[in-house]
Design a protein around this motif. Structure first.
Motif, PDB file in Angstrom:
ATOM      1  N   ALA A 180      -2.439 -18.953  17.022  1.00  0.00           N
ATOM      2  CA  ALA A 180      -3.893 -18.554  17.028  1.00  0.00           C
ATOM      3  C   ALA A 180      -3.545 -17.118  15.910  1.00  0.00           C
ATOM      4  O   ALA A 180      -4.412 -17.119  15.019  1.00  0.00           O
ATOM      5  CB  ALA A 180      -4.054 -18.375  18.423  1.00  0.00           C
ATOM      6  N   LEU A 181      -2.731 -16.577  16.571  1.00  0.00           N
ATOM      7  CA  LEU A 181      -2.280 -14.742  15.649  1.00  0.00           C
ATOM      8  C   LEU A 181      -2.296 -15.260  14.060  1.00  0.00           C
ATOM      9  O   LEU A 181      -2.946 -14.106  13.732  1.00  0.00           O
ATOM     10  CB  LEU A 181      -1.392 -14.349  15.912  1.00  0.00           C
ATOM     11  N   ARG A 182      -1.441 -15.671  13.822  1.00  0.00           N
ATOM     12  CA  ARG A 182      -1.181 -16.562  12.644  1.00  0.00           C
ATOM     13  C   ARG A 182      -2.348 -16.546  12.186  1.00  0.00           C
ATOM     14  O   ARG A 182      -2.540 -16.504  10.966  1.00  0.00           O
ATOM     15  CB  ARG A 182      -0.142 -17.307  12.546  1.00  0.00           C
ATOM     16  N   ILE A 183      -3.304 -17.448  12.177  1.00  0.00           N
ATOM     17  CA  ILE A 183      -4.555 -17.417  11.669  1.00  0.00           C
ATOM     18  C   ILE A 183      -5.204 -16.268  11.578  1.00  0.00           C
ATOM     19  O   ILE A 183      -5.695 -15.936  10.092  1.00  0.00           O
ATOM     20  CB  ILE A 183      -5.363 -18.894  11.942  1.00  0.00           C
ATOM     21  N   ILE A 184      -5.354 -16.212  12.860  1.00  0.00           N
ATOM     22  CA  ILE A 184      -6.105 -14.545  12.718  1.00  0.00           C
ATOM     23  C   ILE A 184      -5.791 -13.636  11.529  1.00  0.00           C
ATOM     24  O   ILE A 184      -6.478 -13.358  10.847  1.00  0.00           O
ATOM     25  CB  ILE A 184      -6.483 -14.184  13.786  1.00  0.00           C
TER      26      ILE A 184
END
Length: 189
Positions: A180-184
């Motif tokens: 999730a953090l990578r996408i954000i």
């Protein structure tokens, strides 16, 4: 996150107050913009007055049925589901989310389906049924991946991370929260 029917930029802006939405409603003909305004009003009302929110959503549903506008029906059902969720009437919330999902399939609206599947998953998480929560979140994720909807993917990954964390499955929680953090980070959101 509640699903909003496609509407004008003005309608979707966060600055809309309940009073301005009610004023706008008084001037709108019975069309899809009126449906969107009713559903936005229901969304704005849901925390403070869930009963009125349900009334406005039912009004949007009735008009949408006359107009043969499945997205308006789906959004209305979604608003009702949210109201029942906030009232801790989980069975009713599940019922209306499922109705919403069916209408989004009729529309067809992949975006709407993704968000409702996510909402159903999180409702299962709320009542401590993690396997069902994960099932719906994985369905949401798969659908989001199929249309390359990065924002919805990040929501699904984050929510899966939360569920795995709550189950003390920390390695999986870290894996999904990291995704999730990578996408954000990639999207700058």
């Amino acid at each position: 996150m509640t699903i909003l029917v496609a509407c004008s930029i003005i309608l979707c802006s966060a600055g809309n107050s309940i009073d301005s939405l009610k004023t706008r409603l008084s001037k709108l003909p019975p069309d899809t913009l009126r449906v969107a305004t009713l559903n936005e009003l229901a969304y704005q009302l849901v925390s403070d007055d869930p009963v009125e929110a349900v009334d406005r959503a039912n009004e949007a549903i009735a008009l949408s049925k006359k107009l043969k506008f499945p997205k308006g029906i789906a959004e209305g059902y979604s608003q009702i589901a949210l109201a029942y969720k906030l009232l801790s009437q989980n069975d009713s919330s599940f019922h209306y989310y499922r109705l919403s999902l069916q209408e989004y399939r009729n529309a067809p609206s992949i975006d709407g389906q993704i968000k409702v599947l996510n909402n159903i998953g999180m409702l299962y998480a709320r009542i401590s049924v993690p396997d069902s929560a994960a099932h719906y979140l994985f369905r949401s994720l798969k659908m989001a991946e199929s249309v390359n909807d990065m924002e919805s993917q990040s929501f699904a990954f984050a929510n899966l991370g939360i569920i795995f964390h709550d189950q003390q499955r920390y390695d999986e929680a870290i894996e999904y929260l990291t995704k999730a953090l990578r996408i954000i980070e990639e999207t700058g959101n």
